[in-house]
Design an enzyme around this catalytic site. Structure first.
Site, mmCIF file in Angstrom:
data_model
loop_
_atom_site.group_PDB
_atom_site.id
_atom_site.type_symbol
_atom_site.label_atom_id
_atom_site.label_comp_id
_atom_site.label_asym_id
_atom_site.label_seq_id
_atom_site.Cartn_x
_atom_site.Cartn_y
_atom_site.Cartn_z
ATOM 1 N N ARG A 9 42.234 161.669 -0.931
ATOM 2 C CA ARG A 9 42.742 160.688 0.012
ATOM 3 C C ARG A 9 44.258 160.802 0.117
ATOM 4 O O ARG A 9 44.957 160.698 -0.888
ATOM 5 C CB ARG A 9 42.343 159.281 -0.439
ATOM 6 C CG ARG A 9 42.667 158.203 0.570
ATOM 7 C CD ARG A 9 42.067 156.885 0.173
ATOM 8 N NE ARG A 9 42.526 156.425 -1.124
ATOM 9 C CZ ARG A 9 42.139 155.296 -1.701
ATOM 10 N NH1 ARG A 9 41.252 154.537 -1.103
ATOM 11 N NH2 ARG A 9 42.620 154.935 -2.870
ATOM 12 N N THR A 16 48.373 158.073 4.593
ATOM 13 C CA THR A 16 47.477 157.667 5.685
ATOM 14 C C THR A 16 46.172 157.059 5.176
ATOM 15 O O THR A 16 45.449 156.410 5.941
ATOM 16 C CB THR A 16 47.126 158.873 6.553
ATOM 17 O OG1 THR A 16 46.347 159.813 5.782
ATOM 18 C CG2 THR A 16 48.381 159.573 7.045
ATOM 19 N N ASP A 48 41.510 153.487 -11.184
ATOM 20 C CA ASP A 48 41.138 154.773 -10.602
ATOM 21 C C ASP A 48 40.058 155.406 -11.473
ATOM 22 O O ASP A 48 40.314 155.789 -12.611
ATOM 23 C CB ASP A 48 42.360 155.684 -10.516
ATOM 24 C CG ASP A 48 42.063 156.988 -9.799
ATOM 25 O OD1 ASP A 48 41.246 157.789 -10.315
ATOM 26 O OD2 ASP A 48 42.640 157.219 -8.726
ATOM 27 N N ASP A 61 40.831 159.002 -12.888
ATOM 28 C CA ASP A 61 41.816 159.000 -13.966
ATOM 29 C C ASP A 61 41.226 158.443 -15.258
ATOM 30 O O ASP A 61 41.501 158.942 -16.354
ATOM 31 C CB ASP A 61 43.040 158.174 -13.561
ATOM 32 C CG ASP A 61 43.934 158.903 -12.555
ATOM 33 O OD1 ASP A 61 43.838 160.149 -12.500
ATOM 34 O OD2 ASP A 61 44.684 158.234 -11.849
#
Length: 207
Positions: free
Chosen positions: A102, A106, A198, A201
């Site tokens: 991603r 944006t 996340d 992660d």
């Protein structure tokens, strides 16, 4: 269609994953366990057919899987922990990979890798991505699967945001979504709130 798996074991393990004090090893194990529990629900409608077998005592007809063969497709990188766990339940399934990340500015998905079974059109596909956040990556991955000929697709995510669910439903209303929970919202950075951070992660210890 959206299915939220509310089984107590799923919810307990998900809460442990949310805990900021849960370490990498335990988080990875919990993600695998939740994935297998989600698979039980996602694969509930697999077809069975009577098959003649010989038990130690007598011969008889017993149910075994029939119909289309299966494919597990991981959205890299976090989806790997899910497919690696689920393949233990369906070891004959073929495994594919779709690489997307991603763009932090944006928030749109950018493709960098695609490797699918050659006979993907003949298989029931279970697409895995632990976090259904904006829905952009999942929708792009589903579009890629459809372009390759896949006709039966289910999306499996551990955690979802309402925005991600809405995006997939809008772009792919034929795809069933199976999740452990739908949280409150996305924050300004595209993270699920309250979420669990996340997933990639925390699975791989990269942050």
């Amino acid at each position: 269609m959206l299915t939220v798996v509310t089984h107590p074991l799923v919810q307990h393990k998900l809460s442990l994953m949310r805990d900021v004090h849960t370490g990498v090893k335990e988080f990875r194990e919990l993600a695998a366990e939740v994935s297998m529990l989600l698979a039980y629900e996602a694969m509930r409608d697999l077809e069975l057919e009577p098959t003649r077998l010989q038990t130690p005592l007598q011969e008889g007809e017993f149910p075994m899987l029939s119909g289309k063969k299966l494919a597990l497709v991981a959205i890299l990188r976090a989806g790997l922990v899910m497919t690696d766990a689920i393949v233990n339940l369906v070891p004959a399934a073929k495994v594919g990979h779709i690489g997307l990340y991603r763009d932090p500015q944006t928030l749109q998905p950018v493709a960098y890798y695609n490797k699918l079974p050659a006979d993907i059109a003949d298989r029931r596909v279970f697409l895995t991505d632990p976090m259904l956040a904006t829905g952009g990556s999942a929708a792009a991955a589903i579009a890629s699967l459809k372009a390759a000929g896949a006709q039966s697709i289910k999306l499996m995510s551990i955690l979802a945001a309402p925005e991600g669910v809405a995006a997939v439903k809008r772009d792919h209303p034929d795809v069933e979504i199976v999740v452990a929970a739908v949280d409150e919202r996305l924050n300004d950075h595209g993270y699920i709130v309250p979420g669990l951070g996340d997933a990639g992660d925390r699975i791989y210890g990269t942050k």
